[in-house]
Design a protein around this motif. Structure first.
Motif, mmCIF file in Angstrom:
data_model
loop_
_atom_site.group_PDB
_atom_site.id
_atom_site.type_symbol
_atom_site.label_atom_id
_atom_site.label_comp_id
_atom_site.label_asym_id
_atom_site.label_seq_id
_atom_site.Cartn_x
_atom_site.Cartn_y
_atom_site.Cartn_z
ATOM 1 N N GLY A 72 121.947 105.686 27.182
ATOM 2 C CA GLY A 72 121.455 105.010 25.406
ATOM 3 C C GLY A 72 120.699 106.079 24.943
ATOM 4 N N LYS A 73 119.701 105.520 24.750
ATOM 5 C CA LYS A 73 118.642 105.821 24.107
ATOM 6 C C LYS A 73 117.331 106.596 25.151
ATOM 7 C CE LYS A 73 118.345 102.118 20.750
ATOM 8 N NZ LYS A 73 117.796 101.217 20.558
ATOM 9 N N GLY A 74 117.372 106.653 26.329
ATOM 10 C CA GLY A 74 117.232 107.214 27.230
ATOM 11 C C GLY A 74 115.383 106.850 27.934
ATOM 12 N N ILE A 75 115.652 105.037 28.370
ATOM 13 C CA ILE A 75 114.211 104.757 28.578
ATOM 14 C C ILE A 75 114.581 104.886 30.137
ATOM 15 C CG2 ILE A 75 115.582 102.716 28.993
ATOM 16 C CD1 ILE A 75 113.148 101.141 28.274
ATOM 17 N N LEU A 76 115.317 104.977 31.004
ATOM 18 C CA LEU A 76 115.147 105.532 32.229
ATOM 19 C C LEU A 76 115.389 107.418 31.996
ATOM 20 C CD1 LEU A 76 118.276 104.089 34.240
ATOM 21 C CD2 LEU A 76 115.699 104.145 34.025
ATOM 22 N N THR A 77 116.049 107.565 30.616
ATOM 23 C CA THR A 77 116.136 109.410 31.166
ATOM 24 C C THR A 77 114.522 110.524 31.241
ATOM 25 O OG1 THR A 77 118.145 109.209 29.195
ATOM 26 C CG2 THR A 77 116.990 111.205 30.120
ATOM 27 N N GLN A 78 113.626 109.162 30.602
ATOM 28 C CA GLN A 78 111.975 110.280 30.587
ATOM 29 C C GLN A 78 111.277 109.782 32.176
ATOM 30 O OE1 GLN A 78 109.570 107.691 28.555
ATOM 31 N NE2 GLN A 78 111.410 105.558 28.485
ATOM 32 N N ILE A 132 121.824 103.625 41.980
ATOM 33 C CA ILE A 132 120.667 102.108 41.412
ATOM 34 C C ILE A 132 120.967 101.800 40.854
ATOM 35 C CG2 ILE A 132 118.139 101.513 41.025
ATOM 36 C CD1 ILE A 132 117.630 102.940 43.425
ATOM 37 N N GLY A 133 121.755 100.929 40.229
ATOM 38 C CA GLY A 133 122.362 100.526 38.996
ATOM 39 C C GLY A 133 122.410 99.263 38.233
ATOM 40 N N GLY A 154 121.862 104.483 36.573
ATOM 41 C CA GLY A 154 122.430 103.857 35.008
ATOM 42 C C GLY A 154 122.128 102.050 34.694
ATOM 43 N N ASN A 155 122.090 102.403 33.634
ATOM 44 C CA ASN A 155 122.121 100.601 33.238
ATOM 45 C C ASN A 155 123.865 100.408 33.100
ATOM 46 O OD1 ASN A 155 118.880 100.097 33.275
ATOM 47 N ND2 ASN A 155 118.745 100.836 31.937
ATOM 48 N N PHE A 156 124.484 100.120 33.995
ATOM 49 C CA PHE A 156 126.014 100.121 33.541
ATOM 50 C C PHE A 156 126.405 98.935 32.395
ATOM 51 C CE2 PHE A 156 125.594 101.468 38.519
ATOM 52 C CZ PHE A 156 125.339 103.230 37.807
ATOM 53 N N LYS A 177 109.784 101.089 37.383
ATOM 54 C CA LYS A 177 110.426 100.947 38.284
ATOM 55 C C LYS A 177 111.903 100.613 39.460
ATOM 56 C CE LYS A 177 110.392 95.952 40.784
ATOM 57 N NZ LYS A 177 110.079 94.349 40.439
ATOM 58 N N ILE A 178 112.962 100.805 38.149
ATOM 59 C CA ILE A 178 114.609 101.197 38.463
ATOM 60 C C ILE A 178 113.938 102.733 39.839
ATOM 61 C CG2 ILE A 178 116.754 101.420 37.932
ATOM 62 C CD1 ILE A 178 116.198 99.358 35.589
ATOM 63 N N VAL A 179 113.571 103.788 38.044
ATOM 64 C CA VAL A 179 113.842 105.004 38.663
ATOM 65 C C VAL A 179 112.964 105.217 39.633
ATOM 66 C CG1 VAL A 179 113.279 107.778 38.162
ATOM 67 C CG2 VAL A 179 114.072 105.849 36.255
ATOM 68 N N ASN A 180 111.386 104.333 39.596
ATOM 69 C CA ASN A 180 111.011 105.150 41.496
ATOM 70 C C ASN A 180 111.541 104.417 42.753
ATOM 71 O OD1 ASN A 180 108.392 105.887 39.664
ATOM 72 N ND2 ASN A 180 107.531 104.997 39.687
ATOM 73 N N ALA A 181 112.495 103.654 42.217
ATOM 74 C CA ALA A 181 113.094 103.470 43.596
ATOM 75 C C ALA A 181 113.865 104.382 44.358
ATOM 76 C CB ALA A 181 114.028 101.849 43.303
ATOM 77 N N LEU A 182 113.992 104.906 43.294
ATOM 78 C CA LEU A 182 115.507 107.030 44.007
ATOM 79 C C LEU A 182 114.575 107.132 45.306
ATOM 80 C CD1 LEU A 182 116.481 107.802 41.022
ATOM 81 C CD2 LEU A 182 117.628 106.576 41.967
#
Length: 253
Positions: free
Chosen positions: A45-51, A129-130, A104-106, A23-28
């Motif tokens: 971190g572990k790449g949860i947004l990266t994917q 978006i953060g 990012g999840n800053f 949902k975070i990424v799709n807001a871009l």
């Protein structure tokens, strides 16, 4: 892997919910246009947004070498684009980046520093978006009780509160709720001199209980501008537009 205690000491909390990550990424904005664009992901971190960012021209910045190694194994095609550096010291011009998005999840411990970084490279950043602490997120988008930093951000960017994230979807679990905020560059704001605006805002907020006629008395303004009724006001009575208006009347040395 680090213990929860160590992660907290480093300001690290990790989102565990893939639906929220998506949902975070799709807001871009680029996700809607389907056009590939330069994206900088901060502290993956572990790449949860990266994917969900693999369709972009992605550059990853992670300060923790442990997670850099993990990400390079998880995303081998991105190996050369995963940097083990401090984002706050990262210069996008070193990579010829003059138009990019930040996501990012800053880390909450550097929330304000992230915003100042965005201001520093405001001419290059089209969107951000953060994840921020909820109180800071609300302050960024609020139209009342403005802070000096919020005024600076709002002078160059539009801000939007996207949604609240419950603390139960993070590990280690923080004590506070989070907010996902969208920051979009305003057009035609190059005529606002940042150094002058920053000086006006900082000086006014340093003496926020005083009227502007007193707090800004050592700043040189154009002829007769001090007769403007705005100088009878205090900072809490001013809008973002008021501050940009005042800054345009400062005499440049």
């Amino acid at each position: 892997m680090k213990s929860a205690k160590t992660a907290k000491n480093l300001g690290q909390i990790f989102l565990r919910d893939n639906n929220i990550a998506k949902k975070i990424v799709n807001a871009l904005y680029y996700k809607k246009t389907k056009k590939s664009i330069n994206v900088i992901e901060v502290g993956p971190g572990k790449g949860i947004l990266t994917q969900y960012l693999l369709d972009s021209n992605l550059l990853i910045i992670e300060i923790d070498s442990l997670y850099v190694n993990l990400l390079r194994k998880k995303f081998p095609n991105l190996k050369k684009r995963i940097l083990n550096v401090d984002f706050l010291k990262f210069n996008p011009l070193d990579f010829n980046l003059t138009n990019f998005i930040i996501i990012g999840n800053f880390p909450y411990s550097i929330s304000s520093q992230i915003l100042f970084y965005i201001l520093k490279y405001k001419d290059f950043i089209s969107e951000c978006i953060g994840m921020f602490p909820k109180k800071i997120g609300e302050r960024i988008v609020n139209k009342k009780n403005l802070s000096g930093l919020t005024i600076l951000i709002k002078s160059y960017f539009k801000t939007k509160y996207l949604f609240t994230v419950n603390n139960s979807v993070f590990s280690p679990k923080p004590k506070i709720k989070s907010a996902v905020i969208k920051i979009i560059k305003r057009e035609n704001k190059k005529n606002i001199n940042y150094s002058i605006l920053h000086k006006v805002v900082k000086t006014a907020f340093n003496q926020r209980r005083k009227k502007l006629k007193n707090s800004l008395k050592y700043i040189l303004f154009q002829k007769n501008f001090r007769n403007n009724p705005i100088f009878q006001k205090r900072v809490e009575q001013l809008s973002v537009k008021d501050f940009t208006y005042i800054s345009r009347k400062v005499i440049r040395k």
